[in-house]
Design a protein around this motif. Sequence first.
Motif, PDB file in Angstrom:
ATOM      1  N   GLU A  67       0.833  -1.211   0.000  1.00  0.00           N
ATOM      2  CA  GLU A  67       0.000   0.000   0.000  1.00  0.00           C
ATOM      3  C   GLU A  67       0.863   1.255   0.000  1.00  0.00           C
ATOM      4  N   GLU A  68       1.929   1.250   0.800  1.00  0.00           N
ATOM      5  CA  GLU A  68       2.834   2.401   0.840  1.00  0.00           C
ATOM      6  C   GLU A  68       3.497   2.609  -0.516  1.00  0.00           C
ATOM      7  N   HIS A  69       3.871   1.534  -1.157  1.00  0.00           N
ATOM      8  CA  HIS A  69       4.497   1.646  -2.476  1.00  0.00           C
ATOM      9  C   HIS A  69       3.559   2.339  -3.459  1.00  0.00           C
ATOM     10  N   LEU A  70       2.309   1.908  -3.507  1.00  0.00           N
ATOM     11  CA  LEU A  70       1.358   2.531  -4.439  1.00  0.00           C
ATOM     12  C   LEU A  70       1.107   3.995  -4.091  1.00  0.00           C
ATOM     13  N   ALA A  71       1.036   4.309  -2.819  1.00  0.00           N
ATOM     14  CA  ALA A  71       0.721   5.671  -2.402  1.00  0.00           C
ATOM     15  C   ALA A  71       1.890   6.633  -2.568  1.00  0.00           C
ATOM     16  N   ASN A  72       3.112   6.165  -2.330  1.00  0.00           N
ATOM     17  CA  ASN A  72       4.237   7.101  -2.254  1.00  0.00           C
ATOM     18  C   ASN A  72       5.366   6.882  -3.246  1.00  0.00           C
ATOM     19  N   HIS A  73       5.556   5.674  -3.738  1.00  0.00           N
ATOM     20  CA  HIS A  73       6.769   5.390  -4.502  1.00  0.00           C
ATOM     21  C   HIS A  73       6.547   4.953  -5.938  1.00  0.00           C
ATOM     22  N   CYS A  74       5.373   4.477  -6.264  1.00  0.00           N
ATOM     23  CA  CYS A  74       5.132   3.940  -7.597  1.00  0.00           C
ATOM     24  C   CYS A  74       5.019   5.065  -8.618  1.00  0.00           C
ATOM     25  N   SER A  75       5.492   4.793  -9.804  1.00  0.00           N
ATOM     26  CA  SER A  75       5.454   5.798 -10.868  1.00  0.00           C
ATOM     27  C   SER A  75       4.187   5.677 -11.719  1.00  0.00           C
ATOM     28  N   ASN A  76       3.157   5.029 -11.191  1.00  0.00           N
ATOM     29  CA  ASN A  76       1.921   4.867 -11.982  1.00  0.00           C
ATOM     30  C   ASN A  76       1.111   6.159 -11.975  1.00  0.00           C
TER      31      ASN A  76
END
Length: 79
Positions: A67-76
């Motif tokens: 969840e943290e990856h999608l919210a803060n780090h993913c380039s999507n």
Amino acid sequence: MEETNETSKTSETSEQPKTKGKNIGGRPLGVIWNHFHRKETVGPGKFGAECKYCFVPWKRGEIPILEEHLANHCSNEIK
């Protein structure tokens, strides 16, 4: 008569379904897994993960980290 009772007990126990083996049931995966590819199983109910958008891999996909990856780090662009 006693032999008949023992025979019926034996047949009753043999007719019961066996519960040994892989349990197919369990808690369904969370909606976060719609954004990640499940990889190899690393434990009961635990999987490796890979982001569908930026292809970052994890050996063990834990929900809060994903969840943290999608919210803060993913380039999507679906944020």
